[in-house]
Every structure is written in structure tokens, then in C-alpha cells.
Scaffold this active site. Structure first.
Site, PDB file in Angstrom:
ATOM      1  N   LYS A   1       0.873  -1.161  -0.095  1.00 22.39           N
ATOM      2  CA  LYS A   1       0.043  -0.090   0.014  1.00 22.39           C
ATOM      3  C   LYS A   1       0.993   1.164   0.063  1.00 22.39           C
ATOM      4  O   LYS A   1       2.016   1.164   0.577  1.00 22.39           O
ATOM      5  CB  LYS A   1      -1.058  -0.025   1.091  1.00 22.39           C
ATOM      6  CG  LYS A   1      -0.355   0.306   2.509  1.00 22.39           C
ATOM      7  CD  LYS A   1      -1.269   0.088   3.493  1.00 22.39           C
ATOM      8  CE  LYS A   1      -0.824   0.759   5.023  1.00 22.39           C
ATOM      9  NZ  LYS A   1      -1.923   1.203   6.004  1.00 22.39           N
TER      10      LYS A   1
ATOM     11  N   SER B   1      -8.595   4.680 -14.423  1.00 22.06           N
ATOM     12  CA  SER B   1      -7.391   4.291 -13.867  1.00 22.06           C
ATOM     13  C   SER B   1      -6.915   5.076 -12.643  1.00 22.06           C
ATOM     14  O   SER B   1      -7.527   6.145 -12.578  1.00 22.06           O
ATOM     15  CB  SER B   1      -6.316   3.745 -14.602  1.00 22.06           C
ATOM     16  OG  SER B   1      -5.971   4.721 -15.432  1.00 22.06           O
TER      17      SER B   1
ATOM     18  N   TYR C   1      -7.462   0.362 -11.583  1.00 21.23           N
ATOM     19  CA  TYR C   1      -6.111  -0.114 -12.237  1.00 21.23           C
ATOM     20  C   TYR C   1      -5.089   0.678 -12.306  1.00 21.23           C
ATOM     21  O   TYR C   1      -5.078   1.990 -12.362  1.00 21.23           O
ATOM     22  CB  TYR C   1      -6.291  -1.065 -13.270  1.00 21.23           C
ATOM     23  CG  TYR C   1      -6.658  -0.380 -14.452  1.00 21.23           C
ATOM     24  CD1 TYR C   1      -5.814   0.196 -15.355  1.00 21.23           C
ATOM     25  CD2 TYR C   1      -8.023  -0.159 -14.779  1.00 21.23           C
ATOM     26  CE1 TYR C   1      -5.875   0.627 -16.701  1.00 21.23           C
ATOM     27  CE2 TYR C   1      -8.551   0.530 -15.872  1.00 21.23           C
ATOM     28  CZ  TYR C   1      -7.325   1.201 -16.814  1.00 21.23           C
ATOM     29  OH  TYR C   1      -7.745   1.580 -17.770  1.00 21.23           O
TER      30      TYR C   1
ATOM     31  N   ALA D   1     -14.205   7.737 -14.328  1.00 21.89           N
ATOM     32  CA  ALA D   1     -15.230   8.176 -13.358  1.00 21.89           C
ATOM     33  C   ALA D   1     -14.645   8.094 -12.071  1.00 21.89           C
ATOM     34  O   ALA D   1     -15.222   8.837 -11.221  1.00 21.89           O
ATOM     35  CB  ALA D   1     -16.156   6.966 -13.548  1.00 21.89           C
ATOM     36  N   ALA D   2     -13.418   7.417 -11.796  1.00 21.74           N
ATOM     37  CA  ALA D   2     -12.797   7.501 -10.359  1.00 21.74           C
ATOM     38  C   ALA D   2     -12.826   8.986 -10.160  1.00 21.74           C
ATOM     39  O   ALA D   2     -12.486   9.439  -8.834  1.00 21.74           O
ATOM     40  CB  ALA D   2     -11.877   6.730 -10.176  1.00 21.74           C
TER      41      ALA D   2
END
Length: 127
Positions: free
Chosen positions: A9, A25, A58, A74-75
Site C-alpha cells: 500500500k 484508472s 487499475y 469515473a474515479a
């Protein structure tokens, strides 16, 4: 049996851009990708610390040294520039692989400079 575990992370990165007019992405600085052992096209979960949004996308490679953390498509609607996010990758491990389990945790500052790379799961002292 396999166990889905944290693989790596990037903790509390700062969103540098949000590009609605892109296929989709998250663009991540290549140096951050390498530090977190992320691959182009790898599925990641994004957690927005500011608004609680949690979604998957991704990875695509950003320019090394750019400190890019850009949500695309869209993110881009789920973040604001300046939001703090956590980019999380998971992997499936067998029981025997877990004997040497060491996730990669990359801590960054407000400008997405790497401050620490550890294999320890850190707690609230790293907020």
C-alpha cells in the site's frame, strides 16, 4: 486454502489531479509504483480518507519523479485534488507462503515524497 492479504500500500498519498476525460484508472508516479511493488494494470483499491469513498481501479504508470497520484475517468468524481488516499493492493497467499509474509507499506509526505518503506503494518502513529 489461500488467504487474501495486504500485498502493498501507499499510505496517505495526496491526490495531485483528477482527469474525468480519461478512459479510467489511477496514474501513479513510477518511483512510487516501484517502491510499492505495483505493476501496470494491477487492480488496486482506493480509500479516500477525506470522504470515505472506497473503490477499485487499475494502475497506470506516471512519469518517474512527477509525484503523480491522478484519478482518471469515473474515479475522478470520487476525489478532490488535495484529498488523502490510500492505494491498496491485495494478493492471495497459501498457508506456507504466509510463514514469510511481509507486506510492503510506503509512507509518503504531503507532496508524495517517500518518507518510509516498511514491511510492518503500521497503526495510528503514522497518520
Amino acid at each position: 486454502m489461500t488467504f487474501d492479504m495486504l500485498y502493498s500500500k501507499i499510505h496517505r498519498a495526496t491526490v495531485s489531479d483528477a482527469n474525468l476525460n480519461y478512459v479510467g484508472s489511477i496514474t501513479v508516479d513510477e518511483e512510487l509504483m516501484q517502491a510499492a511493488q505495483l505493476r501496470v494494470g494491477q487492480k488496486v483499491e482506493i480509500v479516500n480518507v477525506n470522504n470515505g469513498e472506497r473503490f477499485s481501479t487499475y494502475v497506470i504508470k506516471g512519469k518517474a519523479g512527477s509525484k503523480d497520484m491522478c484519478l482518471n475517468g469515473a474515479a475522478a468524481r470520487k476525489v478532490e485534488i488535495g484529498d488523502k488516499i490510500i492505494v491498496i493492493a491485495y494478493a492471495s497467499y497459501s498457508e506456507s507462503e504466509l510463514e514469510n509474509y511481509k507486506p510492503t507499506v510506503v509512507l509518503v509526505d504531503d507532496k508524495n515524497n517517500i518518507t518510509t518503506i516498511t514491511n510492518e503494518l503500521v497503526g495510528s502513529d503514522h497518520v
